[in-house]
Motif scaffolding. Structure first.
Motif, mmCIF file in Angstrom:
data_model
loop_
_atom_site.group_PDB
_atom_site.id
_atom_site.type_symbol
_atom_site.label_atom_id
_atom_site.label_comp_id
_atom_site.label_asym_id
_atom_site.label_seq_id
_atom_site.Cartn_x
_atom_site.Cartn_y
_atom_site.Cartn_z
ATOM 1 N N PHE A 280 -11.228 30.696 9.288
ATOM 2 C CA PHE A 280 -10.695 32.027 9.576
ATOM 3 C C PHE A 280 -11.133 32.527 10.951
ATOM 4 O O PHE A 280 -10.367 33.136 11.693
ATOM 5 N N LEU A 281 -12.360 32.247 11.321
ATOM 6 C CA LEU A 281 -12.864 32.759 12.593
ATOM 7 C C LEU A 281 -12.131 32.136 13.775
ATOM 8 O O LEU A 281 -11.919 32.782 14.794
ATOM 9 N N LYS A 282 -11.724 30.870 13.665
ATOM 10 C CA LYS A 282 -10.976 30.239 14.748
ATOM 11 C C LYS A 282 -9.641 30.932 14.952
ATOM 12 O O LYS A 282 -9.130 31.001 16.066
ATOM 13 N N LEU A 283 -9.072 31.423 13.876
ATOM 14 C CA LEU A 283 -7.822 32.171 13.995
ATOM 15 C C LEU A 283 -8.055 33.467 14.766
ATOM 16 O O LEU A 283 -7.291 33.822 15.654
ATOM 17 N N LEU A 284 -9.134 34.146 14.453
ATOM 18 C CA LEU A 284 -9.360 35.469 15.028
ATOM 19 C C LEU A 284 -9.665 35.420 16.516
ATOM 20 O O LEU A 284 -9.262 36.303 17.262
ATOM 21 N N ILE A 285 -10.386 34.405 16.974
ATOM 22 C CA ILE A 285 -10.780 34.394 18.383
ATOM 23 C C ILE A 285 -9.608 34.070 19.300
ATOM 24 O O ILE A 285 -9.747 34.125 20.514
ATOM 25 N N LYS A 286 -8.434 33.758 18.739
ATOM 26 C CA LYS A 286 -7.252 33.557 19.572
ATOM 27 C C LYS A 286 -6.742 34.880 20.132
ATOM 28 O O LYS A 286 -5.983 34.904 21.085
ATOM 29 N N VAL A 287 -7.125 35.980 19.529
ATOM 30 C CA VAL A 287 -6.670 37.287 19.983
ATOM 31 C C VAL A 287 -7.517 37.705 21.174
ATOM 32 O O VAL A 287 -8.713 37.908 21.052
ATOM 33 N N ARG A 288 -6.903 37.818 22.342
ATOM 34 C CA ARG A 288 -7.677 38.061 23.554
ATOM 35 C C ARG A 288 -7.312 39.367 24.245
ATOM 36 O O ARG A 288 -7.838 39.668 25.298
ATOM 37 N N GLN A 289 -6.409 40.134 23.689
ATOM 38 C CA GLN A 289 -6.072 41.405 24.314
ATOM 39 C C GLN A 289 -5.555 42.366 23.259
ATOM 40 O O GLN A 289 -5.156 41.968 22.177
ATOM 41 N N GLY A 290 -5.586 43.643 23.624
ATOM 42 C CA GLY A 290 -5.113 44.649 22.691
ATOM 43 C C GLY A 290 -6.098 44.905 21.567
ATOM 44 O O GLY A 290 -7.191 44.356 21.503
ATOM 45 N N LEU A 291 -5.681 45.758 20.658
ATOM 46 C CA LEU A 291 -6.502 46.109 19.504
ATOM 47 C C LEU A 291 -6.105 45.234 18.325
ATOM 48 O O LEU A 291 -4.929 45.125 17.995
ATOM 49 N N ASN A 292 -7.073 44.611 17.697
ATOM 50 C CA ASN A 292 -6.797 43.739 16.555
ATOM 51 C C ASN A 292 -7.406 44.352 15.298
ATOM 52 O O ASN A 292 -8.611 44.573 15.225
ATOM 53 N N LEU A 293 -6.566 44.626 14.302
ATOM 54 C CA LEU A 293 -7.014 45.123 13.008
ATOM 55 C C LEU A 293 -6.900 43.980 12.006
ATOM 56 O O LEU A 293 -5.813 43.433 11.807
ATOM 57 N N ILE A 294 -8.008 43.610 11.394
ATOM 58 C CA ILE A 294 -8.047 42.458 10.501
ATOM 59 C C ILE A 294 -8.289 42.944 9.080
ATOM 60 O O ILE A 294 -9.381 43.422 8.759
ATOM 61 N N ASP A 295 -7.272 42.861 8.256
ATOM 62 C CA ASP A 295 -7.355 43.350 6.879
ATOM 63 C C ASP A 295 -7.989 42.280 5.996
ATOM 64 O O ASP A 295 -7.357 41.285 5.652
ATOM 65 N N VAL A 296 -9.244 42.501 5.639
ATOM 66 C CA VAL A 296 -9.968 41.557 4.790
ATOM 67 C C VAL A 296 -9.928 41.992 3.329
ATOM 68 O O VAL A 296 -9.996 41.179 2.420
ATOM 69 N N GLY A 297 -9.808 43.300 3.100
ATOM 70 C CA GLY A 297 -9.732 43.803 1.732
ATOM 71 C C GLY A 297 -11.003 43.549 0.951
ATOM 72 O O GLY A 297 -12.110 43.823 1.412
ATOM 73 N N ASP A 298 -10.858 42.987 -0.235
ATOM 74 C CA ASP A 298 -12.008 42.704 -1.097
ATOM 75 C C ASP A 298 -12.588 41.310 -0.870
ATOM 76 O O ASP A 298 -13.642 40.985 -1.413
ATOM 77 N N SER A 299 -11.901 40.474 -0.079
ATOM 78 C CA SER A 299 -12.295 39.063 -0.012
ATOM 79 C C SER A 299 -13.604 38.840 0.740
ATOM 80 O O SER A 299 -14.220 37.789 0.601
ATOM 81 N N TYR A 300 -14.045 39.817 1.547
ATOM 82 C CA TYR A 300 -15.296 39.627 2.283
ATOM 83 C C TYR A 300 -16.463 39.372 1.345
ATOM 84 O O TYR A 300 -17.316 38.516 1.588
ATOM 85 N N PHE A 301 -16.525 40.119 0.256
ATOM 86 C CA PHE A 301 -17.694 40.057 -0.610
ATOM 87 C C PHE A 301 -17.758 38.746 -1.395
ATOM 88 O O PHE A 301 -18.785 38.412 -1.958
ATOM 89 N N GLU A 302 -16.657 38.009 -1.404
ATOM 90 C CA GLU A 302 -16.670 36.674 -2.001
ATOM 91 C C GLU A 302 -16.974 35.614 -0.949
ATOM 92 O O GLU A 302 -17.455 34.537 -1.270
#
Length: 435
Positions: A280-302
């Motif tokens: 998942f983190l490799k996907l996120l670091i592709k965003v290099r400009q603008g504002l990025n909102l990442i909806d994780v919801g409840d899955s973080y705690f798992e």
């Protein structure tokens, strides 16, 4: 505009050299937590530079706090000032490696020459403010061993047969050191998670994105691959969507789907995805400009590794006492992230008149905004029409829009357009004329 983080003894020196407006000031002999909090506050204001006194906190606190500024406010120039700094200083080396190059070594103004040394220190600070340093300037503070990774090995001397001449073989090995810079999630990326279950992280994410997109901000929404598709049926002609990188179709170049001036990284299937399938983190670091909102919801705690490189977090909760009791462990995990320097904003969703700032402070929600409950019928009608909640704002509670405005400001997004109050009708008294 500039700021100062200093010990009480050096405060006057720092203030005496700047001609700009002082907009941030923190003066103390800081403990570790206090210094980190001061640095977090610096990252929330717009400064040309901040002067940091290297004597005002411990080495570990200095490194952790200043790196927090580097990550969260990379546009703010950081000028480090200390007394009789030494080459190879561990704190300086760590900060240089983090991209801080403006370093000033001052002389301790004691003894009979106090005034002369004080003025000399003023000149050094003034020169440091006027001229931005680069890596080539800062490298002098590293030790010679760190500057060069050259290893010289001397072999045992050999004596040639029948000769008294000693031949020495000198073998020089040049070791090339390649340092890989760890790419963290961009400083303008915000993860959105639920504290209480199904508290509305997805609704807040898409509403905030639409609100900011309407103000012409460059916004991107990324959906967690570990959740079921959430935004799929709110983004228009979803059946025309290309295969998403989130659905493991990463062999071909991927471009986010654009709808309503928002870039969407959508999950388009209900396929089960495991940790081994998606980094998942490799996907996120592709965003290099603008504002990025990442909806994780409840899955973080798992899967807490999702937020390993995150720096900013929006935590959504409902003000339900029973729900909060059930989420004690989740709150403990959030508190741990906060202690590590993560910036956290709490969104108290579906609030009402009985929910106040006292409720927030009693439950440890220091940095918070309130969003009112919306009419479920409105949300249902929007979903039936495959629309985002804020496709139209005519039937949306004005307090909800104002709450998004307040949330944007807490995120340090320069929102200058406040929610307008409805016009008030003026009453005019018409005089009654007697015949």
């Amino acid at each position: 505009m500039y700021g100062i983080i200093s010990s009480p003894g050096n405060h006057h020196l720092f203030k005496s050299v700047a001609n700009e407006e002082l907009v941030f000031e923190a003066i103390d002999q800081f403990g570790d937590t206090e210094f980190l909090n001061a640095c977090i506050k610096v990252s929330r204001v717009t400064l040309n530079y901040v002067l940091v006194d290297l004597t005002c906190a411990s080495e570990d606190a200095l490194v952790k706090g200043i790196i927090n500024i580097v990550l969260n406010k990379p546009t703010t120039r950081i000028i480090l000032a200390g007394f009789d700094l030494q080459v190879g200083d561990r704190t300086l080396v760590s900060l240089i490696n983090s991209g801080v190059y403006d370093i000033v070594s001052l002389q301790d103004p004691t003894g009979a020459d106090y005034q002369e040394i004080y003025e000399m220190n003023q000149d050094k600070l003034t020169a440091a403010i006027e001229e931005r340093k680069i890596l080539a300037d800062a490298i002098r503070w590293k030790s010679s061993m760190e500057r060069s990774e050259m290893l010289i090995e001397n072999e045992e001397p050999e004596v040639a047969s029948g000769s008294k001449e000693i031949k020495v073989k000198e073998k020089i090995i040049v070791k090339e050191v390649v340092k890989t810079k760890v790419i963290n999630v961009e400083a303008d990326s915000w993860f959105v998670v639920n504290l209480t279950r199904r508290a509305g992280a997805s609704l807040i994410t898409q509403s905030l994105a639409k609100y900011l997109a309407d103000l012409d901000f460059d916004v991107r929404v990324t959906e967690s691959p570990f959740n079921k598709p959430t935004f799929l049926y709110s983004t228009g002609e979803h059946y025309e969507l290309p295969s998403s990188v989130i659905d493991l179709e990463s062999d071909s170049p991927y471009q986010p789907y654009e709808y309503k001036k928002i870039k969407w990284d959508l999950k388009t299937t209900y396929k089960e995805i495991s940790d081994a399938d998606v980094d998942f983190l490799k996907l996120l670091i592709k965003v290099r400009q603008g504002l990025n909102l990442i909806d994780v919801g409840d899955s973080y705690f798992e899967r807490p590794q999702i937020l390993k490189d995150a720096r900013k977090l929006i935590v959504v909760l409902e003000p339900d006492i029973n729900g909060l009791w059930e989420c004690t462990e989740r709150k403990r995990q959030i508190n741990t992230l906060s202690k590590k320097g993560m910036e956290i904003i709490y969104v108290i969703n579906k609030s009402h008149d009985l929910i106040s700032n006292e409720f927030a402070s009693n439950n440890g929600f220091e940095n918070h905004v309130f969003l009112p409950a919306l009419d479920p019928e409105i949300i249902y009608k929007r979903s039936l029409k495959s629309q985002l909640l804020l496709n139209s704002t005519d039937d949306i509670d004005g307090a909800f829009i104002q709450g998004l405005n307040s949330l944007s400001k807490l995120m340090n997004i320069p929102v200058y357009k406040d929610a307008r109050e409805p016009r008030r009708r003026r009453k005019f008294k018409i005089p009654f004329l007697k015949n």
